[in-house]
Design an enzyme around this catalytic site. Structure first.
Site, PDB file in Angstrom:
ATOM      1  N   THR A 124      -4.948  -1.886  -9.180  1.00 56.47           N
ATOM      2  CA  THR A 124      -3.789  -2.175  -8.338  1.00 56.47           C
ATOM      3  C   THR A 124      -3.363  -3.637  -8.433  1.00 56.47           C
ATOM      4  O   THR A 124      -4.205  -4.539  -8.417  1.00 56.47           O
ATOM      5  CB  THR A 124      -4.113  -1.828  -6.871  1.00 56.47           C
ATOM      6  OG1 THR A 124      -4.516  -0.467  -6.803  1.00 56.47           O
ATOM      7  CG2 THR A 124      -2.903  -2.044  -5.974  1.00 56.47           C
ATOM      8  N   LYS A 149      -1.349   0.074 -11.258  1.00 53.54           N
ATOM      9  CA  LYS A 149      -0.538   0.582 -10.147  1.00 53.54           C
ATOM     10  C   LYS A 149       0.059  -0.631  -9.452  1.00 53.54           C
ATOM     11  O   LYS A 149      -0.662  -1.448  -8.882  1.00 53.54           O
ATOM     12  CB  LYS A 149      -1.407   1.391  -9.198  1.00 53.54           C
ATOM     13  CG  LYS A 149      -0.718   1.755  -7.894  1.00 53.54           C
ATOM     14  CD  LYS A 149      -1.446   2.896  -7.227  1.00 53.54           C
ATOM     15  CE  LYS A 149      -1.240   2.885  -5.724  1.00 53.54           C
ATOM     16  NZ  LYS A 149      -1.751   4.114  -5.101  1.00 53.54           N
ATOM     17  N   LYS A 151       2.138  -2.362  -6.602  1.00 52.99           N
ATOM     18  CA  LYS A 151       2.632  -2.204  -5.232  1.00 52.99           C
ATOM     19  C   LYS A 151       3.982  -2.907  -5.126  1.00 52.99           C
ATOM     20  O   LYS A 151       4.157  -4.033  -5.620  1.00 52.99           O
ATOM     21  CB  LYS A 151       1.641  -2.829  -4.241  1.00 52.99           C
ATOM     22  CG  LYS A 151       0.340  -2.052  -4.105  1.00 52.99           C
ATOM     23  CD  LYS A 151       0.536  -0.738  -3.345  1.00 52.99           C
ATOM     24  CE  LYS A 151      -0.793  -0.098  -2.986  1.00 52.99           C
ATOM     25  NZ  LYS A 151      -0.605   1.163  -2.233  1.00 52.99           N
ATOM     26  N   ASP A 176       3.865   2.066  -6.513  1.00 55.15           N
ATOM     27  CA  ASP A 176       3.706   2.623  -5.165  1.00 55.15           C
ATOM     28  C   ASP A 176       4.539   1.790  -4.199  1.00 55.15           C
ATOM     29  O   ASP A 176       4.266   0.612  -3.988  1.00 55.15           O
ATOM     30  CB  ASP A 176       2.233   2.594  -4.751  1.00 55.15           C
ATOM     31  CG  ASP A 176       1.996   3.325  -3.427  1.00 55.15           C
ATOM     32  OD1 ASP A 176       2.973   3.852  -2.847  1.00 55.15           O
ATOM     33  OD2 ASP A 176       0.836   3.362  -2.977  1.00 55.15           O
ATOM     34  N   GLU A 202       5.261   6.454  -6.611  1.00 58.05           N
ATOM     35  CA  GLU A 202       4.568   7.041  -5.462  1.00 58.05           C
ATOM     36  C   GLU A 202       5.314   6.698  -4.174  1.00 58.05           C
ATOM     37  O   GLU A 202       5.629   5.527  -3.932  1.00 58.05           O
ATOM     38  CB  GLU A 202       3.143   6.463  -5.441  1.00 58.05           C
ATOM     39  CG  GLU A 202       2.173   7.232  -4.590  1.00 58.05           C
ATOM     40  CD  GLU A 202       0.791   6.560  -4.613  1.00 58.05           C
ATOM     41  OE1 GLU A 202       0.380   6.020  -5.658  1.00 58.05           O
ATOM     42  OE2 GLU A 202       0.151   6.559  -3.557  1.00 58.05           O
ATOM     43  N   ASP A 225       2.468  10.636  -1.162  1.00 57.74           N
ATOM     44  CA  ASP A 225       1.219  10.126  -0.585  1.00 57.74           C
ATOM     45  C   ASP A 225       1.304  10.263   0.932  1.00 57.74           C
ATOM     46  O   ASP A 225       0.752  11.200   1.517  1.00 57.74           O
ATOM     47  CB  ASP A 225       0.969   8.679  -1.025  1.00 57.74           C
ATOM     48  CG  ASP A 225      -0.339   8.131  -0.479  1.00 57.74           C
ATOM     49  OD1 ASP A 225      -1.075   8.879   0.208  1.00 57.74           O
ATOM     50  OD2 ASP A 225      -0.657   6.943  -0.707  1.00 57.74           O
ATOM     51  N   LYS A 247      -6.226  12.119  -1.013  1.00 57.82           N
ATOM     52  CA  LYS A 247      -7.195  11.099  -0.584  1.00 57.82           C
ATOM     53  C   LYS A 247      -8.080  11.724   0.485  1.00 57.82           C
ATOM     54  O   LYS A 247      -7.569  12.369   1.410  1.00 57.82           O
ATOM     55  CB  LYS A 247      -6.487   9.887   0.036  1.00 57.82           C
ATOM     56  CG  LYS A 247      -5.584   9.111  -0.901  1.00 57.82           C
ATOM     57  CD  LYS A 247      -4.927   7.958  -0.148  1.00 57.82           C
ATOM     58  CE  LYS A 247      -4.012   7.158  -1.063  1.00 57.82           C
ATOM     59  NZ  LYS A 247      -3.250   6.128  -0.293  1.00 57.82           N
ATOM     60  N   CYS A 275      -7.280   6.544  -3.019  1.00 52.61           N
ATOM     61  CA  CYS A 275      -8.300   6.061  -2.080  1.00 52.61           C
ATOM     62  C   CYS A 275      -7.680   5.065  -1.111  1.00 52.61           C
ATOM     63  O   CYS A 275      -6.621   4.508  -1.358  1.00 52.61           O
ATOM     64  CB  CYS A 275      -9.424   5.359  -2.839  1.00 52.61           C
ATOM     65  SG  CYS A 275      -8.916   3.887  -3.762  1.00 52.61           S
TER      66      CYS A 275
HETATM   67 MG   LIG Z   1       0.108   5.285  -1.923  1.00 51.53          MG
END
Ligand SMILES: [Mg+2]
Length: 323
Positions: A124, A149, A151, A176, A202, A225, A247, A275
């Site tokens: 991330t 990933k 953010k 995400d 996401e 999510d 998750k 997670c």
């Molecule tokens: Mg997410």
């Protein structure tokens, strides 16, 4: 005779974790230990204030059901006894762990993936300035990451992703937005991100305000999510999302997570396993879901300043169970 112990523990992060709605430098988790016949089963979960949970609420939920757990309540009965969420997750994972220990096996040996196999996990990149995100990207690539990933919130979306892509011309990128985008920008941003080679987006829109996803052709797959916690959510998401992020802290444990994976496959939706931040003990419990997932995002422990008893090895962009 089965006995239950529960306690909370704090962990410092080694760098701030910044997403659209929060910034963390430390986390607190709940651990459950179930002792029986000289064996111990363990489970860990983390509250998310977005879902109305706290350390106190998790401990209270566990305390309310301790007598039944010690009296032999099983995982299927637990699904009925507690709502989905982190308290049920810690208990369900402890029950899986104990059940397997008593049989001389482990959840992964029983359920997959093949113990010891290396699985590519997303790494991330927190929200920061475009330059800082490009620097973080270069650091992750130097450490072996190959799936990143990113953010994002609703600020400088394309500028940040151009900076990341310039720093990582070859890497697989997913993003995400943690519910931060306005529906008015959805189509333009999705098309621009497709041009940057982003392979999945996401939760762009707030859960409950995601109807706009049904009315345009997705240039890249979109994953639920915050909109998807348990099996009960999946069928209604089919016209809006291409994928669901499972998750354990949302599903309330591995038992429900595996049932979600089966239902998502029936509904032709791809699966991601994700997670909350947590130790490798919590991530190891989610590994069986990785056997069904096209994207694995279990990098929580590598944000911790330390992980007391590493249950997983992270190297070369992959995660594997320590043997
Ligand atoms: Mg997410």
């Amino acid at each position: 005779m089965r006995t239950l112990k529960r306690y909370s523990r704090s962990w410092l992060l080694d760098r701030p974790f910044v997403i659209a709605r929060s910034r963390s430098t430390e986390i607190e988790v709940v651990r459950v230990e179930l002792h029986q016949d000289g064996m111990v089963g363990v489970g860990e979960s983390k509250p998310t204030s977005r879902y109305g949970h706290s350390i106190e609420s998790i401990l209270a939920e566990i305390d309310d059901i301790t007598a039944e757990i010690e009296g032999g309540l099983d995982r299927q009965q637990l699904l009925e006894a507690l709502p989905a969420g982190p308290a049920r997750n810690a208990l369900d994972c402890a029950l899986w762990s104990l059940e397997c220990a008593l049989e001389g096996t482990t959840p992964t040996a029983r359920l997959g993936p093949v113990p010891g196999s290396a699985i590519v996990t997303a790494h991330t990149i927190s929200i920061a300035t475009p330059e800082e995100m490009a620097d973080a990207t270069r650091r992750e690539l130097a450490g072996g990451a190959r799936l990143l990933k990113i953010k994002l919130d609703d600020d400088r979306v394309i500028e940040r992703m151009q900076a990341v892509r310039a720093a990582a011309p070859e890497a697989r990128l997913i993003i995400d937005a943690n519910e931060a985008w306005p529906a008015s920008q959805l189509e333009a941003w999705c098309h621009a991100l497709a041009e940057l080679g982003v392979e999945m987006i996401e939760q762009p829109l707030p859960a409950g305000e995601d109807a706009a996803l049904a009315t345009f052709a997705h240039p890249v797959p979109i994953c639920a999510d915050e909109s998807c916690h348990t099996r009960d959510d999946i069928e209604a998401l089919g016209d809006r999302y291409d994928m669901v992020n499972i998750k354990l802290d949302k599903s309330g444990g591995l038992t429900e997570a595996l049932a979600m994976a089966a239902l998502a496959a029936e509904c032709d939706m791809a699966i991601m396993v994700g997670c909350m931040l947590g130790t490798s003990m919590a991530m190891r419990a989610a590994l069986p879901v990785a056997a069904y997932a096209s994207i694995v995002d279990l990098d929580g422990p590598i944000w911790l300043a330390e992980d007391d008893e590493p249950a997983l090895d992270y190297s070369d962009g992959t995660v594997r169970e320590t043997t």
